[in-house]
Design a protein around this motif. Structure first.
Motif, PDB file in Angstrom:
ATOM      1  N   ASN A  45       7.186   1.245  -7.225  1.00 40.34           N
ATOM      2  CA  ASN A  45       6.208   0.182  -7.502  1.00 40.34           C
ATOM      3  C   ASN A  45       6.857  -1.201  -7.509  1.00 40.34           C
ATOM      4  N   ILE A  46       8.090  -1.298  -8.011  1.00 40.57           N
ATOM      5  CA  ILE A  46       8.766  -2.600  -8.031  1.00 40.57           C
ATOM      6  C   ILE A  46       9.161  -3.024  -6.623  1.00 40.57           C
ATOM      7  N   PHE A  47       9.815  -2.105  -5.901  1.00 36.14           N
ATOM      8  CA  PHE A  47      10.383  -2.495  -4.610  1.00 36.14           C
ATOM      9  C   PHE A  47       9.390  -2.378  -3.462  1.00 36.14           C
ATOM     10  N   GLY A  48       8.204  -1.800  -3.703  1.00 32.06           N
ATOM     11  CA  GLY A  48       7.166  -1.888  -2.702  1.00 32.06           C
ATOM     12  C   GLY A  48       6.810  -3.335  -2.418  1.00 32.06           C
ATOM     13  N   VAL A  49       6.894  -4.186  -3.447  1.00 35.34           N
ATOM     14  CA  VAL A  49       6.616  -5.624  -3.308  1.00 35.34           C
ATOM     15  C   VAL A  49       7.914  -6.408  -3.122  1.00 35.34           C
ATOM     16  N   LEU A  50       8.924  -6.109  -3.941  1.00 33.93           N
ATOM     17  CA  LEU A  50      10.157  -6.904  -3.952  1.00 33.93           C
ATOM     18  C   LEU A  50      10.983  -6.728  -2.682  1.00 33.93           C
ATOM     19  N   ALA A  51      10.949  -5.525  -2.079  1.00 33.60           N
ATOM     20  CA  ALA A  51      11.773  -5.279  -0.894  1.00 33.60           C
ATOM     21  C   ALA A  51      11.389  -6.185   0.256  1.00 33.60           C
ATOM     22  N   VAL A 105      14.996   3.321  -1.769  1.00 36.75           N
ATOM     23  CA  VAL A 105      15.142   3.703  -0.358  1.00 36.75           C
ATOM     24  C   VAL A 105      13.785   4.035   0.261  1.00 36.75           C
ATOM     25  N   ASP A 106      12.999   4.874  -0.400  1.00 33.67           N
ATOM     26  CA  ASP A 106      11.720   5.308   0.168  1.00 33.67           C
ATOM     27  C   ASP A 106      10.738   4.149   0.338  1.00 33.67           C
ATOM     28  N   SER A 107      10.640   3.290  -0.676  1.00 32.11           N
ATOM     29  CA  SER A 107       9.690   2.180  -0.595  1.00 32.11           C
ATOM     30  C   SER A 107      10.122   1.139   0.420  1.00 32.11           C
ATOM     31  N   SER A 108      11.375   1.150   0.844  1.00 33.33           N
ATOM     32  CA  SER A 108      11.847   0.236   1.884  1.00 33.33           C
ATOM     33  C   SER A 108      11.716   0.845   3.273  1.00 33.33           C
ATOM     34  N   MET A 109      12.081   2.108   3.409  1.00 35.24           N
ATOM     35  CA  MET A 109      12.147   2.729   4.726  1.00 35.24           C
ATOM     36  C   MET A 109      10.781   3.121   5.285  1.00 35.24           C
ATOM     37  N   MET A 110       9.829   3.495   4.432  1.00 36.18           N
ATOM     38  CA  MET A 110       8.507   3.877   4.945  1.00 36.18           C
ATOM     39  C   MET A 110       7.803   2.703   5.645  1.00 36.18           C
ATOM     40  N   PRO A 111       7.751   1.500   5.061  1.00 36.52           N
ATOM     41  CA  PRO A 111       7.173   0.377   5.802  1.00 36.52           C
ATOM     42  C   PRO A 111       7.997  -0.018   7.025  1.00 36.52           C
ATOM     43  N   ILE A 112       9.321   0.129   6.946  1.00 39.40           N
ATOM     44  CA  ILE A 112      10.158  -0.221   8.091  1.00 39.40           C
ATOM     45  C   ILE A 112       9.817   0.656   9.289  1.00 39.40           C
ATOM     46  N   MET A 113       9.483   1.919   9.058  1.00 39.24           N
ATOM     47  CA  MET A 113       9.115   2.807  10.163  1.00 39.24           C
ATOM     48  C   MET A 113       7.905   2.249  10.921  1.00 39.24           C
ATOM     49  N   GLY A 114       6.879   1.828  10.191  1.00 36.74           N
ATOM     50  CA  GLY A 114       5.723   1.234  10.852  1.00 36.74           C
ATOM     51  C   GLY A 114       6.059  -0.087  11.522  1.00 36.74           C
ATOM     52  N   TYR A 115       6.921  -0.874  10.863  1.00 37.21           N
ATOM     53  CA  TYR A 115       7.331  -2.168  11.430  1.00 37.21           C
ATOM     54  C   TYR A 115       8.086  -1.990  12.742  1.00 37.21           C
ATOM     55  N   LEU A 116       8.969  -0.995  12.801  1.00 42.52           N
ATOM     56  CA  LEU A 116       9.736  -0.753  14.027  1.00 42.52           C
ATOM     57  C   LEU A 116       8.839  -0.332  15.179  1.00 42.52           C
ATOM     58  N   ALA A 155       0.824  -1.212   0.000  1.00 48.09           N
ATOM     59  CA  ALA A 155       0.000   0.000   0.000  1.00 48.09           C
ATOM     60  C   ALA A 155       0.854   1.255   0.000  1.00 48.09           C
ATOM     61  N   MET A 156       1.905   1.250   0.794  1.00 40.63           N
ATOM     62  CA  MET A 156       2.771   2.433   0.837  1.00 40.63           C
ATOM     63  C   MET A 156       3.571   2.591  -0.451  1.00 40.63           C
ATOM     64  N   GLY A 157       3.874   1.472  -1.095  1.00 41.09           N
ATOM     65  CA  GLY A 157       4.508   1.571  -2.411  1.00 41.09           C
ATOM     66  C   GLY A 157       3.597   2.245  -3.417  1.00 41.09           C
ATOM     67  N   ILE A 158       2.295   1.910  -3.370  1.00 40.61           N
ATOM     68  CA  ILE A 158       1.329   2.554  -4.267  1.00 40.61           C
ATOM     69  C   ILE A 158       1.177   4.035  -3.921  1.00 40.61           C
ATOM     70  N   ALA A 159       1.097   4.348  -2.612  1.00 47.63           N
ATOM     71  CA  ALA A 159       0.971   5.750  -2.203  1.00 47.63           C
ATOM     72  C   ALA A 159       2.191   6.560  -2.623  1.00 47.63           C
ATOM     73  N   LEU A 160       3.371   5.969  -2.454  1.00 47.43           N
ATOM     74  CA  LEU A 160       4.588   6.642  -2.904  1.00 47.43           C
ATOM     75  C   LEU A 160       4.631   6.759  -4.421  1.00 47.43           C
ATOM     76  N   GLY A 161       3.871   5.894  -5.108  1.00 47.78           N
ATOM     77  CA  GLY A 161       3.725   6.063  -6.551  1.00 47.78           C
ATOM     78  C   GLY A 161       3.028   7.371  -6.886  1.00 47.78           C
ATOM     79  N   GLY A 162       2.071   7.784  -6.037  1.00 46.65           N
ATOM     80  CA  GLY A 162       1.454   9.097  -6.223  1.00 46.65           C
ATOM     81  C   GLY A 162       2.463  10.210  -6.055  1.00 46.65           C
ATOM     82  N   LEU A 163       3.305  10.072  -5.045  1.00 49.28           N
ATOM     83  CA  LEU A 163       4.397  11.037  -4.869  1.00 49.28           C
ATOM     84  C   LEU A 163       5.293  11.048  -6.099  1.00 49.28           C
ATOM     85  N   ALA A 164       5.609   9.855  -6.596  1.00 45.48           N
ATOM     86  CA  ALA A 164       6.483   9.752  -7.763  1.00 45.48           C
ATOM     87  C   ALA A 164       5.845  10.375  -8.999  1.00 45.48           C
ATOM     88  N   MET A 165       4.550  10.152  -9.188  1.00 49.63           N
ATOM     89  CA  MET A 165       3.880  10.744 -10.349  1.00 49.63           C
ATOM     90  C   MET A 165       3.857  12.262 -10.252  1.00 49.63           C
TER      91      MET A 165
END
Length: 525
Positions: free
Chosen positions: A357-363, A409-420, A231-241
């Motif tokens: 979009n790639i690393f939101g899932v792959l990471a 970096v962004d698609s990895s670190m944003m979910p990690i923040m919630g995970y931590l 979900a955060m990868g998709i949301a960051l896709g909005g930022l990217a667009m």
């Protein structure tokens, strides 16, 4: 017809009622909010440097011409009683001027045309202002203007995070829309540097509300770690667009329509987003969290959260330094036209969209720490290659690498923040995403402000060298995020028959973990 109309109204009301319970519509709202916010963030990148330089460029000759008569104009005999010639320091009577005098006046006119300080400023086309000191001075002004938004956002974030814990995410989200709309209208009609600075600063408050509330809302409705990452990868896709569309949209509209047009279009789109929020989120209702979250200062003392925040900060600082300095460097070294100043950022924007979009899932599969480490190294290497470009085509590959790596970096670190937070603190997300946004803003505050001064003093290539080396040196710290330990009180909850669970998420309103199964006990690495 009446029955059909009633059915349609019933369908719309039903859709809205269901929408308030739909995670996908909430994801759509956050996506659109980040899209518009970052379009406004980047649409000014090609406009402001050229607009301020053009304004100063026009003002300077006017001042010089009002201080003394134009030397390249030969006055007529009907206008002046006599003519003082700077060519031979003699005074001529225009009534019966000899042919020799006319020739001297012609020679004088030619000489002053090539040596006058007024014409020196215009001997190069406006799109090719090489060796113009005023262009170098624009680095500082543009850098401070760009940094003002991030600086204000940096100051506002520590207040927005705890506020969302108390009143919920809906009201701050809608407040962010209102402030962004006002900022967009100000950009459209502001002509002075002061008003543009104020509009950019005001945008920082709106961005703080939208980004902190938006990310916190996603973390609260997507409680599973893998779903949250997607979900955060998709949301960051909005930022990217937004980052993708902003610079070329701004540069093309600015050159062929005018400065006001792109901002008015963004204002209309913002109104549509506000209407969607009004119907779906119902921002008039307060929805506080059911449990008290960890304090902001306690989160700031967590070294793992600081490493994740540092990765976000330094990765985004690279593109933040590029935004004000690259257009000016292109104008100085490549004679770039206005539309090219924004188009140069298109490769970075496209690759950022691909990367998120790639690393939101792959990471999640390869390990978010590894994805972030590789991304930091790739940011540094790509930034180091930027000054070697000789034309706009030479910028394609380095900028593509920068955007792709920041997306990693962004698609990895944003979910990690919630995970931590789930692993080491109370599962309330407003404050931790305020920290993530603070890190993002520090990059965009320190980047343009210090980058403009560094580019002016030691040059653009050295600026890129400094930030590239910083990113490469920071990258190994991401290894510590490989398997962060849980806090003791959390570990007691996470234990299941003496088998520690590393990656399980919790419900928003309960400290009890989801039912654990054999296949779910895999690591988040």
């Amino acid at each position: 017809m009446g029955a059909l109309q009633t059915f349609r109204e019933f369908s719309v009301l039903g859709w809205l009622r269901e929408g308030r319970q739909s995670r996908r519509l909430i994801l759509l709202i956050v996506f659109v909010a980040l899209l518009l916010d970052n379009m406004l963030l980047t649409v000014v990148v090609p406009i402001i440097p050229s607009y301020l330089y053009t304004a100063d460029h026009k003002a300077s000759p006017v001042k010089n011409q009002t201080a003394s008569p134009g030397p390249d104009t030969v006055p007529s005999s009907n206008t002046f009683q006599n003519i003082f010639s700077y060519y031979d320091n003699s005074t001529r009577l225009p009534g019966n001027a000899s042919e020799e005098t006319s020739q001297r006046a012609a020679r004088f006119s030619y000489t002053t045309t090539t040596t006058s300080p007024v014409t020196n400023a215009t001997e190069a086309p406006a799109d090719c202002p090489k060796k113009d000191k005023r262009l170098l001075n624009e680095n500082v002004k543009v850098g401070l203007l760009f940094a003002s938004k991030a600086t204000v956002q940096l100051i506002t974030n520590p207040f927005i995070g705890p506020l969302t814990n108390r009143i919920g995410y809906q009201i701050p989200m809608f407040a962010g829309f209102c402030i962004m709309f006002l900022s967009t209208v100000m950009f459209a009609f502001s002509e002075s540097y002061t008003l543009l600075f104020l509009a950019r600063s005001l945008q920082g408050i709106g961005s703080s509300c939208s980004s902190v509330a938006g990310m916190g809302m996603l973390a609260s409705v997507y409680t599973n770690d893998e779903e949250r990452g997607n979900a955060m990868g998709i949301a960051l896709g909005g930022l990217a667009m937004g980052v993708l569309v902003g610079p070329p949209f701004g540069s093309v509209m600015y050159e062929f329509v005018g400065k006001t047009a792109p901002f008015l279009i963004l204002a209309v789109l913002a109104l549509l987003d506000g209407a969607l929020q009004l119907f779906i989120l119902q921002p008039s209702k307060s929805a506080p969290e059911s449990q008290e979250g960890t304090s902001l200062f306690a989160l700031l003392r967590d070294p793992y959260i600081l490493i994740a925040a540092g990765s976000i900060c330094f990765a985004n600082m690279a593109i933040a330094m590029l935004e004000p300095a690259l257009p000016i460097w292109m104008m100085e070294t490549m004679c770039s036209r206005k539309w090219q100043l924004g188009v140069a950022f298109v490769p970075a924007s496209i690759s950022y969209l691909i990367g998120t979009n790639i690393f939101g899932v792959l990471a999640h599969k390869m390990g978010r720490w590894l994805c972030a480490l590789i991304g930091m190294v790739l940011v540094g290497v790509s930034i180091l290659c930027v000054p070697f470009a000789k034309n706009i085509y030479g910028l394609i590959l380095p900028n593509f690498g920068v955007g792709f790596a920041i997306g990693m970096v962004d698609s990895s670190m944003m979910p990690i923040m919630g995970y931590l937070v789930d692993l080491r603190h109370v599962s309330v997300y407003g404050s931790v995403y305020a920290i993530a946004d603070v890190a993002f803003c520090m990059g965009f505050a320190l980047g343009p402000s210090t980058g403009g001064a560094i580019a002016r003093s030691i040059g653009f290539p050295w600026l890129m060298t400094i930030i590239g080396i910083i990113d490469i040196l920071f990258a190994p710290l991401c290894y510590f995020l490989r398997s962060p330990p849980a806090k003791e009180e959390k570990m007691a909850i996470l234990m299941d028959h003496k088998h520690p669970v590393k990656t399980r998420m919790y419900t928003q309103n309960s400290m009890q973990p989801y039912p654990l199964e054999e296949e779910e006990s895999e690591s988040d690495e």
